[in-house]
Design an enzyme around this catalytic site. Structure first.
Site, PDB file in Angstrom:
ATOM      1  N   TYR A 123      -2.947 -13.561   6.355  1.00 57.99           N
ATOM      2  CA  TYR A 123      -1.620 -13.745   6.951  1.00 57.99           C
ATOM      3  C   TYR A 123      -1.540 -15.009   7.801  1.00 57.99           C
ATOM      4  O   TYR A 123      -0.470 -15.337   8.315  1.00 57.99           O
ATOM      5  CB  TYR A 123      -1.227 -12.519   7.794  1.00 57.99           C
ATOM      6  N   LYS A 170     -13.949  -4.912   2.729  1.00 55.74           N
ATOM      7  CA  LYS A 170     -14.481  -5.147   1.379  1.00 55.74           C
ATOM      8  C   LYS A 170     -15.688  -6.079   1.563  1.00 55.74           C
ATOM      9  O   LYS A 170     -15.791  -7.139   0.937  1.00 55.74           O
ATOM     10  CB  LYS A 170     -13.384  -5.776   0.508  1.00 55.74           C
ATOM     11  N   ASP A 203     -11.436   0.046  -1.348  1.00 57.04           N
ATOM     12  CA  ASP A 203     -11.056   0.710  -2.609  1.00 57.04           C
ATOM     13  C   ASP A 203     -11.368   2.205  -2.531  1.00 57.04           C
ATOM     14  O   ASP A 203     -10.542   3.055  -2.882  1.00 57.04           O
ATOM     15  CB  ASP A 203     -11.694   0.048  -3.839  1.00 57.04           C
ATOM     16  N   ASP A 227      -2.112  -3.492   6.278  1.00 55.56           N
ATOM     17  CA  ASP A 227      -0.716  -3.474   5.848  1.00 55.56           C
ATOM     18  C   ASP A 227      -0.574  -2.547   4.630  1.00 55.56           C
ATOM     19  O   ASP A 227       0.330  -1.699   4.565  1.00 55.56           O
ATOM     20  CB  ASP A 227      -0.301  -4.912   5.479  1.00 55.56           C
TER      21      ASP A 227
END
Ligand code: NAD
Length: 340
Positions: A123, A170, A203, A227
């Protein structure tokens, strides 16, 4: 009397803000709303979708209630929402997702707190077109911002009697960036031995939240994952119409729903104002109006549970304003027991 900035936003923003103000006013809390307009409609008059006077108003009042603001997809100006959070250093995005009895959902026991880092990650908007067929975006993760958000999550857990904080990344793939976030999380977690700490990959987190959401408590995540997971969590409790949020910094805070400007509902008086009203509950708590916050929350829950009003997304036919008026009416009943 509190001076609070009100940013109506665009799309469904103005109508849900008007509805939220009706519900808030019914509590009796004295607020002087200072209206500050932002969004595409103000480019012509102010030369920018985020006029400096909006930022000045929030800096002065320290608190804002905000409707959603549309961000053009793919082209056009950068997000007003991201700019506000960065400009005011609102580093913590708090998004609770809690089951409200009376809302049809596959789950009846959701009680999640999502703590999303709000100032960096993808972002940061550092993108570049390398050639016609290639573009790149830089993902920024710093130790300072990561430690700050994880500390916020643990402090929240301590203050709100929560049991567990889960760091979501991740880091198996983004070894340096998410690896740094995770390292910061591990370091901070050591300072809170009374709170259980665990780590999970994003995930797997998505699957676990769909299958066993009751196993999770406070989640702390970098910006983008936070988000996405907050919309997933909104889906678990009945949709974006009931998912509130807060953007919190050292010097200011902006309270807004998780959802966006929902252009297809604009002007129809159909959108659910509950998410913004529940964001106002977070706002009232933040300014120390705990009893009023509790009363407003209770009124929302009673109206939905007893089916006194329900917008279309909750399976009902009530309009935006009917929903707010039902909540305001419920507050009148509650006032006698809350304030006696
Ligand atoms: P959205 O949240 O506006 O809508 C997603 C879906 O949820 C739509 O089906 C919509 O009708 C429904 N929905 C949303 N709010 C609702 C409500 N209060 N009551 C009933 N149904 C509701 O997401 P989007 O369509 O991806 O985004 C639209 C615009 O909003 C985009 O420009 C996006 O950038 C912007 N946006 C702004 C904010 C913000 O201001 N904080 C947050 C998210 C998206």
């Amino acid at each position: 009397m509190y001076n609070i900035t009100l940013i109506p936003g665009d799309g469904i923003g103005p109508e849900i803000c008007e509805a939220a103000c009706v519900a808030i006013e019914a509590t009796g809390v004295k607020i002087n709303w200072e209206i500050a307009n932002a969004g595409a409609d103000f480019i012509e008059t102010d030369g920018t979708p985020l006029p400096q006077k909006v930022i000045n108003s929030i800096k002065k009042n320290k608190i804002a209630l905000k409707g959603p603001v549309t961000t053009p997809i793919g082209t056009g100006f950068r997000s007003v929402n991201v700019a506000l959070r960065k400009n005011l250093n609102l580093y913590a995005n708090l998004r609770p997702a809690k089951t409200i009895p009376g809302i049809k959902s596959r789950y009846d026991n959701i009680d999640l707190i999502i703590v999303r880092e709000n100032t960096e990650d993808l972002y940061a908007g550092i993108e570049r077109q390398i050639d016609e067929n290639t573009a790149e975006s830089i993902k920024i993760i710093t130790r300072e911002a990561s430690e700050r958000i994880v500390k916020y999550a643990f402090d929240y857990a301590v203050n709100e009697n929560r049991k567990k904080v889960t760091a979501v990344t991740k880091a198996n793939i983004c070894k340096l960036t998410d690896g740094l976030f995770l390292d910061a999380a591990k370091n901070i977690a050591k300072k809170y031995p009374q709170i259980e700490y665990e780590e999970i990959l994003i995930d797997n987190m998505c699957m676990q939240l769909v299958q066993q959401p009751e196993n999770y408590d406070v989640l702390v995540l970098p910006n983008l994952y936070g988000d996405i997971i907050s919309d997933l969590a909104a889906g678990l409790i009945g949709g974006l119409g009931v998912a509130p949020g807060a953007n919190i910094g050292e010097d200011a805070a902006i309270f807004e729903a998780v959802h966006g400007s929902s252009p297809t509902l604009k002007g129809l008086n159909k959108a659910n104002p509950t998410a913004l009203i529940l964001s106002a509950v977070l706002m009232l708590k933040h300014i120390g109006e705990n009893q009023t916050a509790q009363m407003l929350q209770q009124a929302v829950e009673n109206v939905i549970r007893e089916g006194k009003a329900k917008t279309f997304d909750l399976g009902g036919k009530s309009s935006t304003m009917e929903m707010a008026e039902a909540i305001a009416e419920e507050i009148k009943q509650l006032k006698t027991c809350f304030l006696s």
